[in-house]
Enzyme design. Sequence first.
Site, mmCIF file in Angstrom:
data_model
loop_
_atom_site.group_PDB
_atom_site.id
_atom_site.type_symbol
_atom_site.label_atom_id
_atom_site.label_comp_id
_atom_site.label_asym_id
_atom_site.label_seq_id
_atom_site.Cartn_x
_atom_site.Cartn_y
_atom_site.Cartn_z
ATOM 1 N N LYS A 179 -18.350 -6.065 8.892
ATOM 2 C CA LYS A 179 -16.245 -6.939 8.480
ATOM 3 C C LYS A 179 -16.108 -6.516 9.974
ATOM 4 O O LYS A 179 -15.860 -5.531 9.856
ATOM 5 C CB LYS A 179 -15.791 -6.720 6.831
ATOM 6 C CG LYS A 179 -15.442 -8.511 6.920
ATOM 7 C CD LYS A 179 -14.510 -7.987 5.769
ATOM 8 C CE LYS A 179 -13.399 -8.964 5.059
ATOM 9 N NZ LYS A 179 -12.275 -7.961 3.884
ATOM 10 N N SER A 202 -2.702 -7.683 3.083
ATOM 11 C CA SER A 202 -3.245 -7.933 4.399
ATOM 12 C C SER A 202 -3.118 -9.410 5.410
ATOM 13 O O SER A 202 -3.093 -9.550 6.498
ATOM 14 C CB SER A 202 -4.059 -6.672 4.833
ATOM 15 O OG SER A 202 -3.980 -5.100 4.324
ATOM 16 N N HIS A 247 0.444 -0.910 0.116
ATOM 17 C CA HIS A 247 0.186 -0.225 0.092
ATOM 18 C C HIS A 247 0.760 0.932 0.056
ATOM 19 O O HIS A 247 0.577 2.367 -0.583
ATOM 20 C CB HIS A 247 -1.054 0.116 1.152
ATOM 21 C CG HIS A 247 -1.986 -0.537 1.079
ATOM 22 N ND1 HIS A 247 -2.127 -1.885 2.798
ATOM 23 C CD2 HIS A 247 -2.733 -1.318 0.309
ATOM 24 C CE1 HIS A 247 -3.256 -2.667 2.320
ATOM 25 N NE2 HIS A 247 -3.478 -2.328 0.682
ATOM 26 N N ARG A 286 -1.340 -5.786 -8.486
ATOM 27 C CA ARG A 286 -0.273 -6.733 -7.897
ATOM 28 C C ARG A 286 0.358 -7.746 -8.761
ATOM 29 O O ARG A 286 0.898 -8.300 -9.087
ATOM 30 C CB ARG A 286 -0.275 -7.660 -6.916
ATOM 31 C CG ARG A 286 -0.651 -7.102 -5.398
ATOM 32 C CD ARG A 286 -0.737 -6.763 -4.250
ATOM 33 N NE ARG A 286 -2.577 -7.385 -4.408
ATOM 34 C CZ ARG A 286 -3.093 -7.589 -3.885
ATOM 35 N NH1 ARG A 286 -3.123 -8.045 -2.317
ATOM 36 N NH2 ARG A 286 -5.009 -8.588 -3.659
#
Length: 160
Positions: free
Chosen positions: A40, A126, A16, A89
Amino acid sequence: MRVVCPGSFDPVTNGHMDIITRSAALFDEVIVAVLINEAKTGLFTVEERMALLREATADYPNVKVESFRGLLVDFCRARDARVVVKGIRAVSDFDYELQMAQMNHGLTGVETLFMPTNPLYSFLSSSLVKEVARWGGDVSAHVPGPVAARMAELFQQCQG
Ligand code: PNS
């Protein structure tokens, strides 16, 4: 130009940071926007994620950290930002990111710019970082210092 870098950032990783700092070098102002997702439960609260992001971006005066709930396009409109920057990515990221970019453009005309992640961070997420840290693995090469310290503290508490 003001751009938005949105995400969950639970927690912020060096991947990030790569996207945020490269955006900060290209644009006048970068708003890092942390999604508030009531559905969440994360490892970190939104306030903790923002505090860690603020620490990690303290050397970049044109980076601001905020949170948002609801649609990203509404947040962008409220902040008068016409561009979203997203890191890619690998090809596997592209499908979903393309769908979101097209939907967002259709909703308000907001543009999405894709920035290829530095290959050093292609494998980084993450979720992986949390899994490794949870089982005592060393993640200090993958996240900013304050994040590594906070995770070590959290998982030590769980084990102790
Ligand atoms: O870090 P993440 O979890 O991959 O980030 C995803 C995020 C927050 C950028 C995305 O879920 C989002 O924009 N959510 C806000 C709700 C929204 O606008 N949904 C419609 C997308 S087309």
